[in-house]
Design an enzyme around this catalytic site. Structure first.
Site, PDB file in Angstrom:
ATOM      1  CD  GLU A   1       2.705  -0.030   6.301  1.00  0.00           C
ATOM      2  OE1 GLU A   1       1.487  -0.210   6.141  1.00  0.00           O
ATOM      3  OE2 GLU A   1       3.554  -0.581   5.590  1.00  0.00           O
TER       4      GLU A   1
ATOM      5  N   GLY B   1       0.815  -1.216   0.000  1.00  0.00           N
ATOM      6  CA  GLY B   1       0.000   0.000   0.000  1.00  0.00           C
ATOM      7  C   GLY B   1       0.846   1.262   0.000  1.00  0.00           C
TER       8      GLY B   1
HETATM    9  C1  5RP Z   1       0.795  -1.033   3.225  1.00  0.00           C
HETATM   10  C2  5RP Z   1       1.076  -2.393   3.748  1.00  0.00           C
HETATM   11  C3  5RP Z   1      -0.102  -3.249   4.027  1.00  0.00           C
HETATM   12  O1  5RP Z   1      -0.092  -3.590   5.374  1.00  0.00           O
HETATM   13  C4  5RP Z   1       0.007  -4.478   3.166  1.00  0.00           C
HETATM   14  O2  5RP Z   1       0.061  -4.058   1.808  1.00  0.00           O
HETATM   15  C5  5RP Z   1      -1.174  -5.421   3.370  1.00  0.00           C
HETATM   16  O3  5RP Z   1      -2.350  -4.843   2.914  1.00  0.00           O
HETATM   17  P1  5RP Z   1      -3.708  -5.646   2.812  1.00  0.00           P
HETATM   18  O4  5RP Z   1      -4.113  -5.970   4.230  1.00  0.00           O
HETATM   19  O5  5RP Z   1      -4.661  -4.719   2.112  1.00  0.00           O
HETATM   20  O6  5RP Z   1      -3.449  -6.901   2.003  1.00  0.00           O
HETATM   21  O7  5RP Z   1       2.190  -2.791   3.974  1.00  0.00           O
HETATM   22  O8  5RP Z   1       1.973  -0.378   2.879  1.00  0.00           O
END
Ligand code: 5RP
Length: 221
Positions: A102, A96
């Site tokens: 994060e 994301g």
């Molecule tokens: C965003 C992330 C998300 O936590 C990761 O992409 C998982 O997303 P989803 O729960 O929609 O599969 O690292 O940068």
């Protein structure tokens, strides 16, 4: 119940009165945040620290009190999603595009809870291309240097435009296929000057909450 909702809500059991709580990003973290919003509405006192602008907006819409990042030195619990995990609880994150915030938030978290459905588990990381946040300046050089580490790099686009992160950088998705040593690879990627941060989260997660495909939660760690 939708598996993402099941594991997202299960993770909120780690959230207790008075805690500072890191709020993750993505479609799984969404369910944890919705549940925390409900807990706050029912009288729980916590302060949230969002890992992205989109999560910040969601938390505000749910009246979850937020702590300005300037005031954060320690977070009790963070709940976040992942794109891939292995049995040693190493992670690939950043699908994301929120990996930098994060990882900053994870780095001061006492207990880091990852919520990810079972399909994201593998023996070795590498199925999911590792997202790497890079500076716009010199991105071609950075991509060349990432490629020299053995990956197939690809600049990320959204709606035909280069994706710009919350921190005004770009994302390069690096396909390594099989990552034998995530901690070592993470150090090598971060040694490239144009790399701001990479999406390998090695030795950071305390527990991974997943589900067994039959409606029950599974915990690693
Ligand atoms: C965003 C992330 C998300 O936590 C990761 O992409 C998982 O997303 P989803 O729960 O929609 O599969 O690292 O940068």
């Amino acid at each position: 119940m939708n598996p993402k909702q099941l594991i997202g809500e299960e993770a909120t059991k780690y959230v207790k009165e008075g805690m500072i709580v890191g709020l993750g990003t993505g479609s799984t973290a969404y369910f944890a945040i919705m549940k925390i919003g409900e807990m706050v509405k029912n009288g729980l006192h916590i302060k949230g620290v969002p890992t992205s602008k989109s999560t910040e907006e969601l938390a505000i819409s749910l009246n979850i009190p937020l702590l300005p990042i300037e005031d954060v030195v320690k977070i009790d619990v963070t709940i976040d999603g992942a794109d891939e995990f292995d049995a040693r609880k190493n992670l690939v994150k950043g699908g994301g595009a929120a990996l930098l915030r994060e990882k900053i938030i994870a780095s001061v978290t006492e207990f880091y809870v990852i919520i990810a459905d079972a399909a994201k588990g593998s023996d070795y990381l590498g199925d999911f291309a590792v997202p790497v946040e890079v500076t716009p300046f010199g991105k071609e050089i950075t991509i060349f240097q990432l490629k020299a580490l053995g990956c197939v790099p690809k600049l990320r686009y959204k709606d035909d435009e280069l994706l710009v992160t919350d921190n005004q950088n770009y994302i390069v998705d690096c396909k390594f296929y099989k990552i034998e040593n995530p901690a070592e690879l993470s150090v090598k990627m971060n040694a490239i000057p144009g790399v701001v941060e990479n999406g390998l989260f090695a030795n950071m997660a305390n527990v991974i909450i997943s589900e067994d495909g039959k409606g029950s939660t599974l915990k690693i760690g």
